[in-house]
Structures are given as C-alpha cells and as structure tokens.
Design an enzyme around this catalytic site. Structure first.
Site, PDB file in Angstrom:
ATOM      1  N   GLU A  47       0.657  -1.184   0.010  1.00 34.08           N
ATOM      2  CA  GLU A  47       0.004   0.003  -0.076  1.00 34.08           C
ATOM      3  C   GLU A  47       0.873   1.323   0.086  1.00 34.08           C
ATOM      4  OE1 GLU A  47      -1.505   0.628   4.043  1.00 34.08           O
ATOM      5  OE2 GLU A  47      -3.422   1.770   3.180  1.00 34.08           O
ATOM      6  N   LYS A 127      -9.538   2.102  -1.790  1.00 29.55           N
ATOM      7  CA  LYS A 127      -9.753   1.244  -0.629  1.00 29.55           C
ATOM      8  C   LYS A 127     -11.193   1.801  -0.160  1.00 29.55           C
ATOM      9  CE  LYS A 127      -7.347   1.314   3.847  1.00 29.55           C
ATOM     10  NZ  LYS A 127      -6.078   1.624   4.346  1.00 29.55           N
ATOM     11  N   CYS A 172      -4.777  -2.952   2.856  1.00 29.69           N
ATOM     12  CA  CYS A 172      -4.560  -2.809   4.192  1.00 29.69           C
ATOM     13  C   CYS A 172      -5.909  -3.266   4.923  1.00 29.69           C
ATOM     14  CB  CYS A 172      -4.053  -1.714   4.552  1.00 29.69           C
ATOM     15  SG  CYS A 172      -3.183  -1.745   6.086  1.00 29.69           S
TER      16      CYS A 172
HETATM   17  N1  CDV Z   1      -3.375   1.350   6.594  1.00 28.37           N
HETATM   18  C1  CDV Z   1      -4.151   0.684   7.405  1.00 28.37           C
HETATM   19  O1  CDV Z   1      -5.331   0.677   6.799  1.00 28.37           O
HETATM   20  N2  CDV Z   1      -3.862   0.236   8.573  1.00 28.37           N
HETATM   21  C2  CDV Z   1      -4.469  -0.244   9.481  1.00 28.37           C
HETATM   22  C3  CDV Z   1      -4.241   0.351  10.871  1.00 28.37           C
HETATM   23  C4  CDV Z   1      -4.343   1.675  11.115  1.00 28.37           C
HETATM   24  C5  CDV Z   1      -4.877  -0.423  11.821  1.00 28.37           C
HETATM   25  C6  CDV Z   1      -4.844  -1.606   9.317  1.00 28.37           C
HETATM   26  O2  CDV Z   1      -5.842  -2.327   9.483  1.00 28.37           O
HETATM   27  O3  CDV Z   1      -3.601  -2.365   9.360  1.00 28.37           O
END
Ligand code: CDV
Length: 311
Positions: A47, A127, A172
């Site tokens: 990401e 996202k 993510c």
């Molecule tokens: N970049 C992200 O989405 N990070 C989140 C953190 C903030 C918990 C994740 O789910 O890994």
C-alpha cells in the site's frame, strides 16, 4: 494441467519523507529485477509504495497534501517502472495515493492497480475500509488520518482476468473484513493482492499491540481458506518517520496455510510457486457457494427469529 503463477511479495522497508518518487521507483525496479531473476511472473508491492505513509501526520495545507498524491498513472516518475515491467515481461501490483478529477471535482483515494506483463493496467481498486479519524489529535504519538485525506473507494471489490487466472485486490484494513474476500470470492477470485501499512502500536487500544502479527495472519488465512483463494499480503515495514510498522509479509494458499513468510523488516522478496487450481477442490465441495450459500435460508432465519435484517 495445473496453472502455476510464480509470485513475489515485495516487502518494503520504510520510505522516509525526504525520499522522492524517483528514489522509490528506483527501489521498486531493483526489487522487480531480483524478482524476475527468481522466476516471478508478478511482483506485489505494498500500500502507498511510492511515498512515506503520510496519514501518520497532520497536513493542514491543501497544496502540501496534494503533493503526496499521483495525478496520473503512469506519470513521468513512474513510467520507468512500467517500461521495466514490459521489458522483463513481469506484471505488478502497486499501491499509491490517487488524486482524481474525472468527476469535475477533486477527489483523493488510497488506490491499487494491477498491471499485466505487457505493462498495461488491467485493474484499479480504491480502498473501501478507511481506518482512523478525521480530526487531528495533538499529543498522539502519531496520527491515523486516512478518513481525513481519502474518500471511500467507489469502484467496489473487483476481480480481473490476468496471469492466466482471476485476480483481485484489497488494501490494508480491508483485509480484516470478511466481506472484502467474499465479494471477490463470489467472482471466483483465485489470487488476492493486499498491501498494508500497519503500525505496531495502536495508540487508542494498546492492548491490541501484542496481537498485531496474529491478527494480520488470522485475517488473511481465514479469507484465503473460506474463499479458496491465494492471498498475497505485503507490508511496508520498519520504522518510517518514527512509526514502527509490522512486517510479516506472507503468501497464503487456498488451504489457509502460509507457504512463505518474510523474515526481516526491510526490502525483501518472498517468492512462491502458486498453483491457481489448488482452490478448485474447496470451491467444488466445502465452499461451493451455489450449493451451500442460500440467501433464502437467511431470510427464513430472520423471519423465524425476528432478527433485524441487514439494510
Ligand atoms: N493502513 C491501514 O489501513 N492500517 C490499518 C491500521 C491503522 C490498523 C490496518 O488495518 O492495518
């Protein structure tokens, strides 16, 4: 006949604020060349792979904020990555932050693209599950301002034909939500690419800190198994602008097993030969959606129990 795709998960160490796009692209090309020499047909970057993860700090000035985003893809700075991919005949997945004007107004997204072995973009995802909050929190060890800087993605979870199979993306935080996998699973996805920037420390819930790697793996392993798909999870790791981020990039098989895992928190390639047909027996038996997943049964349960149906 089996369909083997050799995949390289390109974990990255930190990208500091002072590093330019050109610096980052140079690193990505280096990883791409190594991946090619290891037999990879596709390389998966994390990401926001072109910059430091700037939602970790507050940026008040709009022009300054915009500088962290890409206005076009490929751009002058990223074109060499596309050229190298075409030259080497290797596909890639790239996460970056996107500035979009296509609707006549400025929009910002946390985006990922899939590029085929000819250097053509075959898929784009924005996202959906944005973590964090909108307002600056002075005094916090670092910020989590994704809700301030990005809009919720408007393209949905999509799967595309590439690399001899069906591939999809999530970004993510999406990996923690079962519906991300299921929407792709319903499109018969065979391989999911997922880049992440995950801090080791959770300022609001420090009791979660010790479980960071466990939650990373359990989410992707469950998603892989329950949808009979490969999942390629790729970290931006190490201490970036004072924020320590988990590493642990993994390649997860449709069995739910981790078949390869990173061992550092730096730039590191994790490579596996992935048989896209490995999920077939699960898709035909345990997770045969058409046979076992019956929406009318959910309706019946709602009617019988008086449970509140989802909107
Ligand atoms: N970049 C992200 O989405 N990070 C989140 C953190 C903030 C918990 C994740 O789910 O890994």
């Amino acid at each position: 006949m089996s369909r083997i795709v050799t995949v390289a998960a390109a974990q990255m160490g930190p990208i500091q604020r002072s590093e330019t796009r050109t610096d980052a692209v140079r690193r990505l090309i280096q990883l791409m060349r190594e991946a090619k020499s290891m037999g990879a047909q596709v390389i998966v970057y994390p990401e926001a792979a072109l910059t430091a993860f700037f939602p970790h700090w507050y940026i008040a000035d709009e022009a300054e904020l915009d500088q962290w985003f890409e206005r076009e893809m490929p751009s002058k700075e990223t074109q060499p990555l596309f050229d190298e991919a075409r030259k080497l005949g290797i596909g890639f997945h790239l996460g970056y932050c996107e500035l979009d004007f296509s609707t006549g107004r400025k929009r910002r997204f946390n985006t990922a693209i899939v590029v085929d072995q000819k250097g053509e973009i075959v898929g784009k995802y924005r996202k959906v599950h944005l973590p964090g909050y909108q307002e600056n929190r002075p005094g916090a060890p670092f910020q989590n301002l994704e809700k301030r800087y990005f809009e919720v993605g408007d393209l949905g979870f999509r799967a595309w034909r590439a690399f001899g199979g069906v591939v999809g993306t999530m970004i993510c935080n999406d990996r923690r939500w079962s519906e991300s996998y299921r929407v792709l699973g319903l499109q018969d996805v065979e391989m999911i690419f997922c880049g992440y920037n995950t801090p080791v420390h959770h300022p609001l819930t420090p009791e979660h800190d010790r479980l960071g790697q466990f939650h990373n793996e359990i989410s992707m392993q469950a998603g892989a198994y329950q949808n009979a798909t490969w999942v390629i999870g790729v970290a931006k790791a190490g201490v970036e602008e004072g924020v320590d981020q988990i590493a642990g990039s993994v390649i997860v098989a449709p069995t739910g097993e981790i078949v390869a895992r990173a061992s550092t928190n730096q730039d590191e390639l994790v490579v596996a030969r992935c048989d896209l047909d490995l999920g077939r027996s699960y898709k035909e038996t345990t997770f045969n959606f058409a046979k076992h997943r019956r929406p009318e049964h959910y309706k019946m349960i709602v009617e019988r129990t008086g449970a509140i149906p989802p909107n």
